[in-house]
Scaffold this active site. Structure first.
Site, short mmCIF file in Angstrom:
data_model
loop_
_atom_site.label_atom_id
_atom_site.label_comp_id
_atom_site.label_asym_id
_atom_site.label_seq_id
_atom_site.Cartn_x
_atom_site.Cartn_y
_atom_site.Cartn_z
N PRO A 1 0.79 -1.22 0.00
CA PRO A 1 0.00 0.00 0.00
C PRO A 1 0.83 1.28 0.00
CG PRO A 1 -0.20 -1.15 2.10
CD PRO A 1 0.48 -2.09 1.15
N ASN A 2 0.35 2.22 -0.79
CA ASN A 2 0.88 3.58 -0.89
C ASN A 2 2.21 3.68 -1.64
OD1 ASN A 2 -1.28 4.84 0.62
ND2 ASN A 2 -0.47 3.74 2.38
N ARG B 1 4.30 11.02 -2.18
CA ARG B 1 4.12 10.80 -0.74
C ARG B 1 5.41 11.11 0.02
NH1 ARG B 1 4.66 4.48 1.25
NH2 ARG B 1 3.90 5.16 3.24
N TYR C 1 10.75 9.15 1.41
CA TYR C 1 10.75 8.12 0.36
C TYR C 1 11.35 8.61 -0.96
CZ TYR C 1 7.57 5.99 3.73
OH TYR C 1 7.03 5.45 4.87
N ASN D 1 8.23 -5.19 -0.75
CA ASN D 1 8.10 -4.09 0.20
C ASN D 1 6.62 -4.07 0.59
OD1 ASN D 1 7.83 -1.76 1.65
ND2 ASN D 1 9.00 -0.48 0.23
N ALA E 1 2.98 -0.63 4.93
CA ALA E 1 2.50 -0.70 6.32
C ALA E 1 2.09 -2.11 6.73
CB ALA E 1 1.33 0.27 6.49
N GLU F 1 13.04 -8.78 1.86
CA GLU F 1 12.22 -7.67 2.37
C GLU F 1 12.95 -6.35 2.14
OE1 GLU F 1 12.23 -7.73 6.63
OE2 GLU F 1 10.69 -6.18 6.84
N HIS G 1 12.75 -2.03 2.52
CA HIS G 1 12.12 -0.77 2.95
C HIS G 1 12.98 0.38 2.46
CE1 HIS G 1 9.34 -3.00 5.32
NE2 HIS G 1 10.35 -3.70 5.81
N ARG H 1 12.57 4.72 13.03
CA ARG H 1 11.30 5.46 12.99
C ARG H 1 10.40 5.09 14.19
NH1 ARG H 1 8.96 5.41 7.07
NH2 ARG H 1 7.58 6.93 8.07
C1 DQA Z 1 8.09 1.38 4.05
C2 DQA Z 1 8.09 1.63 5.55
C3 DQA Z 1 6.73 1.33 6.16
O1 DQA Z 1 6.77 1.55 7.55
C4 DQA Z 1 5.70 2.24 5.55
O2 DQA Z 1 4.42 1.94 6.07
C5 DQA Z 1 5.70 2.19 4.07
C6 DQA Z 1 6.98 2.15 3.37
C7 DQA Z 1 9.42 1.78 3.38
O3 DQA Z 1 9.59 1.43 2.21
O4 DQA Z 1 10.23 2.46 4.00
O5 DQA Z 1 4.65 2.25 3.43
O6 DQA Z 1 7.91 -0.01 3.83
#
Ligand code: DQA
Length: 146
Positions: free
Chosen positions: A9-10, A17, A22, A74, A77, A98, A100, A107
């Site tokens: 998501p996102n 964003r 990011y 990735n 959330a 994984e 990020h 964080r």
């Molecule tokens: C994320 C970190 C997560 O905590 C966050 O909710 C994201 C992006 C990252 O790529 O740093 O959506 O996975």
């Protein structure tokens, strides 16, 4: 070698964003960067992004039937909440890395848990979008094939 690159998501909102966290690269820029890297390494990559937990589970399961050799994910959330995505990765038994973009370890408290991590052979965080390329290289270097 056939890889699946999954974003949760996102991540489709990259570039828009929270660019301080990011970066300014868009999701499209990210796909182009990964594609160029995979071409150079002579591996194929399928891409998938969804804002919905069940859709991510479905796509991970599909990787089993597609005989995918490695997954870069990735989960956004859902990293911090989803046992269903963890179970999906365990179900297919495909080497999974994984990623990020931000350094989640520095964080908020609620980002300190990663459900998926225990099923992953590699984790990278805080290296921006280069982390995806590092995860791809790890999967290539640790597979028996090309
Ligand atoms: C994320 C970190 C997560 O905590 C966050 O909710 C994201 C992006 C990252 O790529 O740093 O959506 O996975």
């Amino acid at each position: 070698m056939k890889l699946l690159i999954i974003n949760g998501p996102n991540l489709n909102m990259l570039g828009i964003r929270e660019p301080d966290k990011y970066g300014r690269e868009t999701y499209d820029d990210l796909l182009k960067k990964i594609k160029a890297h995979c071409d150079k390494k002579e591996v194929t990559a399928d891409f998938y992004q969804s804002n919905h937990e069940g859709d991510l589970v479905d796509r991970i399961q599909q990787a089993y039937w597609d005989k995918t050799d490695g997954i870069v994910v990735n989960p956004g959330a859902y990293t911090h909440t989803s046992i269903a995505i963890l179970d999906a990765v365990k179900s297919v038994n495909i080497p999974t890395a994984e990623v990020h973009i931000s350094d989640v370890s520095k964080r908020e408290d609620f980002r300190q848990v990663s459900y998926i991590r225990s099923a992953c052979c590699f984790t990278v965080m805080g290296h921006g979008t280069d982390g995806y390329l590092e995860a791809i290289d790890y999967l290539i270097d640790n597979s028996g094939e090309k």
